[in-house]
Design a protein around this motif. Structure first.
Motif, short mmCIF file in Angstrom:
data_model
loop_
_atom_site.label_atom_id
_atom_site.label_comp_id
_atom_site.label_asym_id
_atom_site.label_seq_id
_atom_site.Cartn_x
_atom_site.Cartn_y
_atom_site.Cartn_z
N LYS A 1 -25.43 18.30 17.69
CA LYS A 1 -26.49 19.09 17.07
C LYS A 1 -26.77 18.64 15.64
CE LYS A 1 -27.75 23.93 16.15
NZ LYS A 1 -27.29 25.33 16.17
N ASP B 1 -31.23 12.57 6.44
CA ASP B 1 -32.61 12.83 6.83
C ASP B 1 -33.52 11.92 6.00
OD1 ASP B 1 -34.90 13.90 7.83
OD2 ASP B 1 -34.56 15.94 7.09
N THR C 1 -31.94 10.44 10.68
CA THR C 1 -32.95 11.24 11.36
C THR C 1 -34.29 11.07 10.65
OG1 THR C 1 -31.39 12.89 12.18
CG2 THR C 1 -33.68 13.57 11.97
N LEU D 1 -37.89 12.86 11.02
CA LEU D 1 -38.78 13.84 11.62
C LEU D 1 -40.21 13.32 11.48
CD1 LEU D 1 -39.13 16.78 12.78
CD2 LEU D 1 -39.53 17.47 10.40
N HIS E 1 -32.60 8.65 14.94
CA HIS E 1 -33.13 9.77 15.71
C HIS E 1 -34.56 10.07 15.24
CE1 HIS E 1 -28.97 10.99 17.05
NE2 HIS E 1 -28.67 10.36 15.92
N SER F 1 -37.34 12.64 15.49
CA SER F 1 -37.33 14.05 15.86
C SER F 1 -38.75 14.60 15.90
CB SER F 1 -36.48 14.85 14.87
OG SER F 1 -36.25 16.15 15.30
N ARG F 2 -39.00 15.47 16.87
CA ARG F 2 -40.34 16.05 17.04
C ARG F 2 -40.55 17.22 16.09
NH1 ARG F 2 -43.04 18.89 22.41
NH2 ARG F 2 -45.21 18.37 21.88
N GLY G 1 -35.53 13.38 19.53
CA GLY G 1 -34.99 14.74 19.42
C GLY G 1 -36.08 15.79 19.42
N ASN G 2 -35.69 17.02 19.74
CA ASN G 2 -36.62 18.16 19.83
C ASN G 2 -37.68 17.94 20.90
OD1 ASN G 2 -35.25 19.46 17.80
ND2 ASN G 2 -36.76 19.04 16.23
#
Length: 290
Positions: free
Chosen positions: A64, A180, A217, A219, A249, A251-252, A288-289
Motif C-alpha cells: 500500500k 512521490d 510514484t 500520480l 508506479h 498512479s491514477r 496504481g489506483n
C-alpha cells in the motif's frame, strides 16, 4: 509529553528563527509556525508541535505504500503526524496534512511506545507515511534508531522536499522509501505543490547513494502533468542515474481537494506512460489506483 526542541534551525537577535530543515527556510516569528504548521517558534526556540503526538496509526500491507519489491507480502505499522511542507492542490490526505496539530485528535506515544506497538502486532517494520514525515524528522529519527536496535525496518513515504544535511543524518536508519515524484516540470512543482523539482531529485539520488531501497510514484493528473514528453524525460533521467531497476508506479488521479473539477485519469493515459517508461529502459513499471 515534554515539548521537543527541533534540530536544524538558527535563532536571530530579533527573536525570530530560521528553520533549516527544508528548502523553504521559513523565517518564523515568535509564536508562529513555518509552512508545515508543525514547527513553532517559542521564545526563540524552534519546537516540534507534533513530537510524540501521531494523528494516525494503522497496520498496512507494505504494497500500500506502495512498495512492491521490498519484502512483499509483509505488513508494517503506519504512523503519521499532522503537517506537510507542500501545498499540493490535489492532496488526498489534506484533512491531516494541511491542518494544524491542534485541529485534529492525536495519540500520545513516545518513540519507545511506537516500537513496542510494532513488536506487539508482530510487524517487521514501521512506515512513516500519510503526511510528510520529514516535517517531523526528529520523531522519525528517534523511532527509527530504536526500531533498528530491535531489528525492525524503517520505511519513508515522502515527497522528498528536504535539505541535504538533515537527510544525511536520517538515512543511516532508513531501509526503504517511496518518493512521490509529482512532475518532471519545475513550473508544475511551483504552481501545484509550492516547491522546486531539483530538491526532490537530489533527495532521490542521496537515497540511492545511501543504499536505501527506492520506489517512485508518479500520480498522473489530466492537464497538469500528463505531458508524455515530460514523462519520457523523467524516465530518461532515471535511466541515466542508475535507476532503471527502480520500480516506477504510475498512479491514477481522482478528483480531490482543490482539484475536484479535474476528471479522473484515463486508463489509456496510464498505459501510454507505462509504454514510454518501458521503452526508455525502466524495468519495473506498475499502474496504481486502477
Amino acid at each position: 509529553m515534554k515539548a521537543k526542541e527541533c534540530n536544524y534551525y538558527r535563532p536571530f537577535d530579533d527573536g525570530k528563527v530560521e528553520c533549516q530543515l527544508c528548502p523553504h527556510h521559513c523565517r518564523i516569528a515568535q509564536g508562529k509556525t513555518g509552512l508545515c504548521r508543525s514547527r513553532r517558534n517559542i521564545d526563540g526556540q524552534l519546537i516540534s508541535d507534533v513530537y510524540g503526538r501521531p494523528c494516525s496509526l494503522a497496520i498496512d500491507p507494505i504494497e500500500k505504500k506502495p512498495l512492491y519489491h521490498f519484502h512483499p507480502g509483509t505488513q508494517c505499522l503506519s504512523i503519521a503526524c499532522t503537517g506537510c511542507n507542500f501545498r499540493c492542490l490535489n492532496c488526498q490526505n489534506h484533512d491531516i496534512s494541511q491542518v494544524s496539530p491542534q485541529s485534529v485528535g492525536h495519540y500520545d506515544l513516545s518513540p519507545e511506545d511506537v516500537v513496542a506497538l510494532c513488536l506487539e502486532h508482530r510487524c517487521p517494520g514501521i512506515a512513516y507515511t500519510y503526511t510528510e514525515p520529514l516535517t517531523y524528522i526528529e520523531y522519525v529519527a528517534d523511532i527509527a534508531k530504536l526500531a533498528h536496535e530491535k531489528g525492525l525496518w524503517n520505511i519513508l513515504v515522502t515527497a522528498g522536499y528536504v535539505n541535504q544535511a538533515p537527510l544525511a543524518d536520517l538515512l543511516p536508519f532508513i531501509d526503504a522509501a517511496n518518493i512521490d515524484l509529482k512532475s518532471f516540470s519545475d513550473d508544475t512543482y511551483r504552481k501545484v505543490c509550492g516547491g522546486q523539482l531539483q530538491h526532490v531529485l537530489q533527495t532521490i539520488l542521496a537515497m540511492r547513494d545511501a543504499g536505501v531501497w527506492i520506489e517512485l510514484t508518479h500520480l498522473v493528473i489530466p492537464g497538469i502533468n500528463d505531458d508524455m514528453e515530460k514523462i519520457r524525460q523523467m524516465c530518461r533521467w532515471m535511466a541515466d542515474n542508475e535507476l532503471a531497476e527502480t520500480p516506477l508506479h504510475f498512479s491514477r488521479f481522482f478528483p480531490r481537494y482543490k482539484m475536484s473539477d479535474v476528471p479522473p485519469t484515463p486508463l489509456s493515459t496510464l498505459r501510454t506512460a507505462r509504454n514510454i517508461a518501458l521503452d526508455e529502459g525502466i524495468r519495473h513499471v506498475y499502474l496504481g489506483n486502477v
